[in-house]
Design a protein around this motif. Structure first.
Motif, PDB file in Angstrom:
ATOM      1  N   ASN A  17       0.837  -1.162   0.112  1.00  0.00           N
ATOM      2  CA  ASN A  17       0.136   0.060  -0.023  1.00  0.00           C
ATOM      3  C   ASN A  17       0.804   1.323   0.026  1.00  0.00           C
ATOM      4  OD1 ASN A  17      -2.287  -1.294  -0.058  1.00  0.00           O
ATOM      5  ND2 ASN A  17      -3.005  -0.901   2.016  1.00  0.00           N
ATOM      6  N   ARG A  18       1.813   1.005   0.816  1.00  0.00           N
ATOM      7  CA  ARG A  18       2.782   2.406   0.771  1.00  0.00           C
ATOM      8  C   ARG A  18       3.696   2.599  -0.434  1.00  0.00           C
ATOM      9  NH1 ARG A  18       5.735   2.433   6.826  1.00  0.00           N
ATOM     10  NH2 ARG A  18       3.678   2.788   7.911  1.00  0.00           N
ATOM     11  N   ALA A  19       4.044   1.682  -1.021  1.00  0.00           N
ATOM     12  CA  ALA A  19       4.531   1.779  -2.391  1.00  0.00           C
ATOM     13  C   ALA A  19       3.546   2.233  -3.599  1.00  0.00           C
ATOM     14  CB  ALA A  19       5.119   0.457  -2.988  1.00  0.00           C
ATOM     15  N   VAL A  20       2.358   1.796  -3.673  1.00  0.00           N
ATOM     16  CA  VAL A  20       1.243   2.287  -4.462  1.00  0.00           C
ATOM     17  C   VAL A  20       0.970   3.484  -4.294  1.00  0.00           C
ATOM     18  CG1 VAL A  20      -0.992   1.942  -5.227  1.00  0.00           C
ATOM     19  CG2 VAL A  20       0.467  -0.061  -5.116  1.00  0.00           C
ATOM     20  N   ALA A  21       0.754   4.026  -3.059  1.00  0.00           N
ATOM     21  CA  ALA A  21       0.586   5.312  -2.789  1.00  0.00           C
ATOM     22  C   ALA A  21       1.534   6.189  -3.200  1.00  0.00           C
ATOM     23  CB  ALA A  21       0.120   5.547  -1.035  1.00  0.00           C
ATOM     24  N   TRP A  22       2.914   5.976  -2.791  1.00  0.00           N
ATOM     25  CA  TRP A  22       3.806   6.823  -3.262  1.00  0.00           C
ATOM     26  C   TRP A  22       3.841   7.150  -4.632  1.00  0.00           C
ATOM     27  CZ3 TRP A  22       8.537   6.577  -5.907  1.00  0.00           C
ATOM     28  CH2 TRP A  22       9.219   7.487  -5.797  1.00  0.00           C
ATOM     29  N   LEU A  23       3.840   6.183  -5.483  1.00  0.00           N
ATOM     30  CA  LEU A  23       3.801   6.177  -6.987  1.00  0.00           C
ATOM     31  C   LEU A  23       2.624   7.006  -7.272  1.00  0.00           C
ATOM     32  CD1 LEU A  23       4.694   2.532  -7.879  1.00  0.00           C
ATOM     33  CD2 LEU A  23       6.106   4.567  -8.378  1.00  0.00           C
ATOM     34  N   ARG A  25       0.942   9.225  -5.486  1.00  0.00           N
ATOM     35  CA  ARG A  25       1.106  10.865  -5.295  1.00  0.00           C
ATOM     36  C   ARG A  25       1.837  11.299  -6.167  1.00  0.00           C
ATOM     37  NH1 ARG A  25       0.975   8.448   0.270  1.00  0.00           N
ATOM     38  NH2 ARG A  25      -1.000   8.876   1.257  1.00  0.00           N
ATOM     39  N   ARG A  26       2.633  10.693  -6.992  1.00  0.00           N
ATOM     40  CA  ARG A  26       3.809  11.306  -7.812  1.00  0.00           C
ATOM     41  C   ARG A  26       3.224  11.323  -9.177  1.00  0.00           C
ATOM     42  NH1 ARG A  26       5.474  10.290  -3.305  1.00  0.00           N
ATOM     43  NH2 ARG A  26       7.020  11.358  -2.177  1.00  0.00           N
ATOM     44  N   GLY A  27       2.046  10.881  -9.190  1.00  0.00           N
ATOM     45  CA  GLY A  27       1.480  10.863 -10.684  1.00  0.00           C
ATOM     46  C   GLY A  27       1.367   9.718 -11.340  1.00  0.00           C
ATOM     47  N   ILE A  28       2.062   8.589 -10.938  1.00  0.00           N
ATOM     48  CA  ILE A  28       2.146   7.264 -11.733  1.00  0.00           C
ATOM     49  C   ILE A  28       1.084   6.466 -11.101  1.00  0.00           C
ATOM     50  CG2 ILE A  28       3.502   5.485 -12.073  1.00  0.00           C
ATOM     51  CD1 ILE A  28       5.900   7.302 -11.278  1.00  0.00           C
ATOM     52  N   SER A  29       0.044   6.130 -12.201  1.00  0.00           N
ATOM     53  CA  SER A  29      -1.173   5.473 -11.706  1.00  0.00           C
ATOM     54  C   SER A  29      -0.742   3.852 -12.009  1.00  0.00           C
ATOM     55  CB  SER A  29      -2.600   5.547 -12.498  1.00  0.00           C
ATOM     56  OG  SER A  29      -3.296   4.813 -12.049  1.00  0.00           O
ATOM     57  N   GLY A  80     -18.743  11.301   0.036  1.00  0.00           N
ATOM     58  CA  GLY A  80     -17.999  11.458  -0.872  1.00  0.00           C
ATOM     59  C   GLY A  80     -16.474  11.973  -0.344  1.00  0.00           C
ATOM     60  N   GLY A  81     -15.648  12.201  -1.153  1.00  0.00           N
ATOM     61  CA  GLY A  81     -14.421  12.536  -0.992  1.00  0.00           C
ATOM     62  C   GLY A  81     -13.777  13.011  -2.034  1.00  0.00           C
ATOM     63  N   GLU A  82     -12.286  12.644  -2.068  1.00  0.00           N
ATOM     64  CA  GLU A  82     -11.490  13.346  -3.202  1.00  0.00           C
ATOM     65  C   GLU A  82     -10.661  11.961  -3.713  1.00  0.00           C
ATOM     66  OE1 GLU A  82     -10.390  17.804  -1.440  1.00  0.00           O
ATOM     67  OE2 GLU A  82      -8.919  16.091  -1.278  1.00  0.00           O
ATOM     68  N   LEU A  83     -10.265  12.033  -4.874  1.00  0.00           N
ATOM     69  CA  LEU A  83      -9.363  11.101  -5.606  1.00  0.00           C
ATOM     70  C   LEU A  83      -8.190  11.887  -5.973  1.00  0.00           C
ATOM     71  CD1 LEU A  83     -11.919   9.008  -7.469  1.00  0.00           C
ATOM     72  CD2 LEU A  83     -10.642   8.350  -5.610  1.00  0.00           C
ATOM     73  N   HIS A  84      -6.909  11.229  -5.633  1.00  0.00           N
ATOM     74  CA  HIS A  84      -5.660  11.941  -5.940  1.00  0.00           C
ATOM     75  C   HIS A  84      -4.774  11.176  -6.680  1.00  0.00           C
ATOM     76  CE1 HIS A  84      -5.683  15.052  -2.584  1.00  0.00           C
ATOM     77  NE2 HIS A  84      -6.806  14.266  -2.204  1.00  0.00           N
ATOM     78  N   LEU A  85      -4.339  11.693  -7.901  1.00  0.00           N
ATOM     79  CA  LEU A  85      -3.268  11.401  -8.687  1.00  0.00           C
ATOM     80  C   LEU A  85      -2.491  12.384  -8.909  1.00  0.00           C
ATOM     81  CD1 LEU A  85      -2.175   8.920 -10.450  1.00  0.00           C
ATOM     82  CD2 LEU A  85      -3.731   9.675 -12.306  1.00  0.00           C
ATOM     83  N   GLY A  86      -1.307  12.063  -8.361  1.00  0.00           N
ATOM     84  CA  GLY A  86      -0.320  13.154  -8.509  1.00  0.00           C
ATOM     85  C   GLY A  86      -0.819  14.396  -8.046  1.00  0.00           C
ATOM     86  N   GLN A  87      -0.541  15.878  -8.965  1.00  0.00           N
ATOM     87  CA  GLN A  87      -1.248  16.962  -8.397  1.00  0.00           C
ATOM     88  C   GLN A  87      -2.637  17.187  -8.752  1.00  0.00           C
ATOM     89  OE1 GLN A  87       0.744  19.416  -6.956  1.00  0.00           O
ATOM     90  NE2 GLN A  87       2.346  18.020  -6.796  1.00  0.00           N
ATOM     91  N   LYS A  88      -3.258  16.204  -9.456  1.00  0.00           N
ATOM     92  CA  LYS A  88      -4.810  16.219  -9.826  1.00  0.00           C
ATOM     93  C   LYS A  88      -5.430  15.669  -8.644  1.00  0.00           C
ATOM     94  CE  LYS A  88      -7.842  14.502 -13.368  1.00  0.00           C
ATOM     95  NZ  LYS A  88      -7.973  13.590 -14.246  1.00  0.00           N
ATOM     96  N   VAL A  89      -6.486  16.582  -8.278  1.00  0.00           N
ATOM     97  CA  VAL A  89      -7.384  16.028  -7.085  1.00  0.00           C
ATOM     98  C   VAL A  89      -8.734  16.429  -7.838  1.00  0.00           C
ATOM     99  CG1 VAL A  89      -8.149  16.948  -4.839  1.00  0.00           C
ATOM    100  CG2 VAL A  89      -5.680  17.086  -5.626  1.00  0.00           C
ATOM    101  N   GLU A  90      -9.574  15.207  -7.588  1.00  0.00           N
ATOM    102  CA  GLU A  90     -10.939  15.403  -8.079  1.00  0.00           C
ATOM    103  C   GLU A  90     -11.836  15.248  -6.980  1.00  0.00           C
ATOM    104  OE1 GLU A  90     -11.144  13.586 -12.593  1.00  0.00           O
ATOM    105  OE2 GLU A  90     -10.578  12.123 -11.228  1.00  0.00           O
TER     106      GLU A  90
END
Length: 149
Positions: A17-23, A25-29, A80-90
């Protein structure tokens, strides 16, 4: 409502989970990964966890393969909430999908991520009969996501 929960092991929590979250957060899905942020139902503090965002027929969904875990309880309370991918927040609102409507969604989820999450579905896979998917549906919350920003 089912109370089914399968807690993650140490390796999942502290490594995967930490590795996936780290990637993420840096914009790598990683196969659709996002970092889900949702307000805690008791504390009101933001809670985060990596999730797999699934798209079916142009609609987005979050599936909880481990069952009725903390983020699902928080999602029900927050709506609801937010989905984060790198700098993109939805920002999004979430509507829980009824058990009777989950069969095609669980099938699609298992087609995509069975290797990762199949063990949590008690032998039910993407090619299982509808009745088997209906049987496990109460154990796996599914939320329809509507992006609001």
């Amino acid at each position: 409502m089912s109370t089914h929960v399968q807690k993650p092991g140490w390796i999942t929590v502290h490594v995967l989970n930490r590795a996936v979250a780290w990637l993420t957060r840096r914009g790598i899905s990683v196969w659709g990964s996002r970092v889900l942020a949702v307000r805690g139902r008791k504390s009101g503090a933001w809670r985060t966890t990596p999730v797999n965002l699934m798209t079916v027929d142009g609609q987005q969904y979050l599936v909880a393969p481990r069952g009725h875990v903390q983020w699902t309880h928080n999602m029900r309370a927050a709506g609801g909430g937010e989905l984060h991918l790198g700098q993109k927040v939805e920002a999004f609102t979430a509507t829980e999908v009824a058990d009777d409507d989950k069969v095609p969604l669980l099938r699609a989820y298992l087609k995509r991520w069975k290797a990762e999450v199949g063990v949590f579905f008690n032998g039910v896979g993407p090619d299982s009969p509808d009745e088997d998917l209906r049987r496990v549906a109460p154990d796996h919350p599914v939320f329809h996501i509507t992006v609001t920003n």
